[in-house]
Design a protein around this motif. Structure first.
Motif, PDB file in Angstrom:
ATOM      1  N   LEU A 105       0.895  -1.538   0.022  1.00 26.03           N
ATOM      2  CA  LEU A 105       0.057   0.123   0.034  1.00 26.03           C
ATOM      3  C   LEU A 105       0.934   1.208   0.044  1.00 26.03           C
ATOM      4  O   LEU A 105       0.554   2.425  -0.770  1.00 26.03           O
ATOM      5  N   ARG A 106       1.919   1.048   0.737  1.00 24.91           N
ATOM      6  CA  ARG A 106       2.830   2.338   0.946  1.00 24.91           C
ATOM      7  C   ARG A 106       3.325   2.574  -0.641  1.00 24.91           C
ATOM      8  O   ARG A 106       3.214   3.813  -1.124  1.00 24.91           O
ATOM      9  N   ASP A 107       3.646   1.424  -1.269  1.00 24.21           N
ATOM     10  CA  ASP A 107       4.267   1.717  -2.695  1.00 24.21           C
ATOM     11  C   ASP A 107       3.210   2.293  -3.792  1.00 24.21           C
ATOM     12  O   ASP A 107       3.476   3.210  -4.448  1.00 24.21           O
ATOM     13  N   LEU A 108       1.988   1.799  -3.523  1.00 17.96           N
ATOM     14  CA  LEU A 108       1.035   2.288  -4.162  1.00 17.96           C
ATOM     15  C   LEU A 108       0.680   4.073  -4.139  1.00 17.96           C
ATOM     16  O   LEU A 108       0.467   4.810  -4.933  1.00 17.96           O
ATOM     17  N   PHE A 109       0.793   4.279  -2.836  1.00 20.14           N
ATOM     18  CA  PHE A 109       0.727   5.794  -2.277  1.00 20.14           C
ATOM     19  C   PHE A 109       1.808   6.627  -2.924  1.00 20.14           C
ATOM     20  O   PHE A 109       1.640   7.698  -3.367  1.00 20.14           O
ATOM     21  N   LEU A 110       3.009   6.029  -2.936  1.00 15.42           N
ATOM     22  CA  LEU A 110       4.299   6.657  -3.309  1.00 15.42           C
ATOM     23  C   LEU A 110       4.258   6.912  -4.872  1.00 15.42           C
ATOM     24  O   LEU A 110       4.486   8.096  -5.408  1.00 15.42           O
ATOM     25  N   ARG A 111       3.715   6.055  -5.521  1.00 19.74           N
ATOM     26  CA  ARG A 111       3.402   5.867  -6.911  1.00 19.74           C
ATOM     27  C   ARG A 111       2.500   7.268  -7.406  1.00 19.74           C
ATOM     28  O   ARG A 111       2.581   7.942  -8.283  1.00 19.74           O
ATOM     29  N   LYS A 112       1.564   7.690  -6.409  1.00 13.39           N
ATOM     30  CA  LYS A 112       0.726   8.716  -6.532  1.00 13.39           C
ATOM     31  C   LYS A 112       1.309  10.074  -6.116  1.00 13.39           C
ATOM     32  O   LYS A 112       0.694  10.932  -5.960  1.00 13.39           O
ATOM     33  N   LYS A 113       2.473   9.878  -5.858  1.00 10.71           N
ATOM     34  CA  LYS A 113       3.271  10.846  -5.220  1.00 10.71           C
ATOM     35  C   LYS A 113       2.520  11.841  -3.901  1.00 10.71           C
ATOM     36  O   LYS A 113       2.838  12.668  -3.451  1.00 10.71           O
ATOM     37  N   ILE A 114       2.285  10.592  -3.015  1.00 13.11           N
ATOM     38  CA  ILE A 114       1.805  10.872  -1.852  1.00 13.11           C
ATOM     39  C   ILE A 114       2.563  10.427  -0.672  1.00 13.11           C
ATOM     40  O   ILE A 114       3.096   9.091  -0.915  1.00 13.11           O
TER      41      ILE A 114
END
Ligand SMILES: Cc1cc2nc3c(=O)[nH]c(=O)nc-3n(C[C@H](O)[C@H](O)[C@H](O)COP(=O)(O)O)c2cc1C
Length: 147
Positions: free
Chosen positions: A21-30
């Motif tokens: 989940l963290r990686d998915l948010f980081l990909r959204k630049k969050i």
């Protein structure tokens, strides 16, 4: 935007899930702050825009003991504005599959802006990725639009 993931994991399954989940948010630049439950500054809880809770289930559908202080903090502090989501891993061999996710969900629904929950059988597989993406999107939409 101030997003935290607070989690516990005994054997690594839930940890693996929150990393996805963290990686998915980081990909959204969050940007995401990841905390093990014993390292999370409970007194700062109301300062977060969004908090994702990651937990396994113990005993007979119970919240692990190390997550109880966080549960109590949501119950007692002013967190009405905080967007939340709950994820968990569990084993459907047990009668209360991911019971800790349900227990957090019922409490959070009454105390803050609960967006979504996600239950994963034991450990995340590639086939779970789409559900993880939808979880992250739902959190993001709730933060952005209140939807
Ligand atoms: C003593 C014990 C009790 C458990 N009770 C439940 C339960 O009631 N419901 C459930 O879904 N899983 C239950 N589990 C399964 C764990 O929640 C599951 O293995 C989880 O993925 C562990 O997460 P972790 O690797 O992050 O520690 C239990 C496991 C153990 C060892």
């Amino acid at each position: 935007m101030n997003l935290a993931i607070v989690y516990t994991s005994k054997t690594g399954n839930t940890e693996e899930l929150v990393y996805v989940l963290r990686d998915l948010f980081l990909r959204k630049k969050i940007e995401v702050c990841l905390f093990r439950s014993d390292q999370f500054p409970l007194q700062d809880l109301p300062s977060f825009d969004a908090v994702i809770i990651g937990t396994y289930t113990w005993g007979d559908g119970e919240i692990p003991v190390e997550m109880r202080a966080l549960y109590r903090a949501f119950e007692t502090m002013d967190t009405k504005h905080v967007v939340t989501g709950v994820v968990g891993t569990g084993d459907s061999f047990y009668p209360h599959f991911c019971g800790a996710v349900d227990a957090f969900r019922d409490m959070l629904y009454a105390h803050c802006r609960l967006a979504v929950t996600l239950k994963i059988e034991v450990s995340p597989q590639t086939t779970d990725l789409e559900r993880c993406r939808r979880f992250a999107d739902t959190i993001w939409n709730k933060i952005e639009n209140g939807a």
